[in-house]
Write an enzyme that holds these catalytic residues in place. Structure first.
Site, PDB file in Angstrom:
ATOM      1  N   CYS A  45       0.835  -1.193   0.000  1.00 53.91           N
ATOM      2  CA  CYS A  45       0.000   0.000   0.000  1.00 53.91           C
ATOM      3  C   CYS A  45       0.873   1.248   0.000  1.00 53.91           C
ATOM      4  O   CYS A  45       1.975   1.259   0.543  1.00 53.91           O
ATOM      5  CB  CYS A  45      -0.906  -0.004   1.229  1.00 53.91           C
ATOM      6  SG  CYS A  45      -2.006   1.447   1.353  1.00 53.91           S
ATOM      7  N   ASP A  47       0.490   3.842   1.687  1.00 47.55           N
ATOM      8  CA  ASP A  47       0.431   4.498   2.997  1.00 47.55           C
ATOM      9  C   ASP A  47       1.832   4.850   3.498  1.00 47.55           C
ATOM     10  O   ASP A  47       2.736   4.016   3.498  1.00 47.55           O
ATOM     11  CB  ASP A  47      -0.272   3.571   3.995  1.00 47.55           C
ATOM     12  CG  ASP A  47      -0.710   4.299   5.250  1.00 47.55           C
ATOM     13  OD1 ASP A  47       0.167   4.837   5.954  1.00 47.55           O
ATOM     14  OD2 ASP A  47      -1.919   4.314   5.541  1.00 47.55           O
ATOM     15  N   ARG A  49       2.932   5.163   6.332  1.00 47.97           N
ATOM     16  CA  ARG A  49       3.340   4.483   7.563  1.00 47.97           C
ATOM     17  C   ARG A  49       3.878   3.081   7.307  1.00 47.97           C
ATOM     18  O   ARG A  49       4.241   2.373   8.260  1.00 47.97           O
ATOM     19  CB  ARG A  49       2.133   4.400   8.511  1.00 47.97           C
ATOM     20  CG  ARG A  49       1.574   5.747   8.923  1.00 47.97           C
ATOM     21  CD  ARG A  49       0.202   5.608   9.559  1.00 47.97           C
ATOM     22  NE  ARG A  49      -0.793   5.116   8.589  1.00 47.97           N
ATOM     23  CZ  ARG A  49      -2.062   4.832   8.892  1.00 47.97           C
ATOM     24  NH1 ARG A  49      -2.473   4.983  10.148  1.00 47.97           N
ATOM     25  NH2 ARG A  49      -2.897   4.417   7.964  1.00 47.97           N
ATOM     26  N   HIS A 101      -2.240  -3.816   5.482  1.00 46.91           N
ATOM     27  CA  HIS A 101      -1.905  -3.290   6.803  1.00 46.91           C
ATOM     28  C   HIS A 101      -3.145  -2.849   7.564  1.00 46.91           C
ATOM     29  O   HIS A 101      -4.207  -2.590   6.982  1.00 46.91           O
ATOM     30  CB  HIS A 101      -0.929  -2.114   6.675  1.00 46.91           C
ATOM     31  CG  HIS A 101      -1.518  -0.902   6.019  1.00 46.91           C
ATOM     32  ND1 HIS A 101      -2.077   0.142   6.724  1.00 46.91           N
ATOM     33  CD2 HIS A 101      -1.639  -0.565   4.709  1.00 46.91           C
ATOM     34  CE1 HIS A 101      -2.509   1.068   5.888  1.00 46.91           C
ATOM     35  NE2 HIS A 101      -2.254   0.670   4.650  1.00 46.91           N
ATOM     36  N   CYS A 104      -5.973   0.903   7.504  1.00 47.32           N
ATOM     37  CA  CYS A 104      -5.899   1.281   6.097  1.00 47.32           C
ATOM     38  C   CYS A 104      -7.079   2.177   5.731  1.00 47.32           C
ATOM     39  O   CYS A 104      -8.243   1.792   5.915  1.00 47.32           O
ATOM     40  CB  CYS A 104      -5.897   0.033   5.218  1.00 47.32           C
ATOM     41  SG  CYS A 104      -5.827   0.377   3.444  1.00 47.32           S
TER      42      CYS A 104
END
Length: 215
Positions: A45, A47, A49, A101, A104
């Protein structure tokens, strides 16, 4: 922190990182300049993080990467399919990881019917269809919102693994040189990476090779 300040901070941090990395491993950058031979392809992803190199404790050159919103893997996505082709045929990776994760945003949006706008509603349609299928099977029964989100994350990873395994190049590489496809979940709140059981039986493997490996 203002965005401009953030940019210059990162630019300055790069110089410090470069100097420290070169001091600790003088051969790293010269070796990377000659080419790459990562053992692993990471499909994850976007993202912020979930930086794969950092969370795996890896170095530049260790992991070949493709990331998109909510790690949606489609056989019709030319970008991700091109990455898979190059990783398997040119780089000869030995492992392919599909990673979802917790926390999300794409999964959270797909659990509801609120319009997001732009291309996002179209992009997340596969996740919303997955949510509908899970609801129809009763997979959300008795679960709170956090548990529903985790169930959808896991289902999305399993679907991604299935799509990757059906890729003709991957199917051939699995049979000829033992390439392995893994599914993982990264817990954002703990920093822990966990492997899902995405194995397939002997019958599943035989059927997949029969239907999806090109000759």
């Amino acid at each position: 922190m203002a965005s401009e300040d953030a940019f210059h901070k990162f630019l300055s941090s790069n110089k410090q990182w470069c100097q420290q990395t070169s001091a600790n491993n003088p051969d790293l950058f010269p070796a990377l300049a000659k080419g790459q031979a990562p053992p692993l392809l990471w499909l994850g992803c976007s993202d912020s993080r979930c930086p794969e190199t950092t969370l795996c404790g890896a170095q530049p050159g260790d992991i070949f990467v493709h990331r998109n919103i909510a790690n949606i893997i489609s056989p019709h996505d030319l970008s991700i399919q091109s990455v898979i082709f190059f990783a398997v045929n040119a780089l000869k990776v030995q492992h392919i990881v599909v990673c979802g994760h917790t926390s999300c945003g794409g999964v959270a949006a797909s659990l509801g019917n609120n319009k997001i706008g732009g291309t996002m509603d179209t992009w997340l349609m596969p996740l919303r269809e997955m949510r509908a299928a899970l609801q129809a099977k009763g997979a959300f029964d008795g679960k709170d919102d956090k548990e529903k989100a985790l169930a959808l994350v896991e289902a999305n990873v399993q679907k991604g693994v299935d799509v990757v395994r059906k890729n003709a190049e991957v199917a051939a590489a699995m049979q000829e040189r033992g390439v392995k496809v893994h599914g993982c979940i990264y817990d954002v709140g703990k920093g822990e990476l966990t492997e899902l059981d995405t194995g397939e039986g002997e019958g599943d493997l035989k059927q997949r090779m029969e239907h999806f490996r090109m000759k």
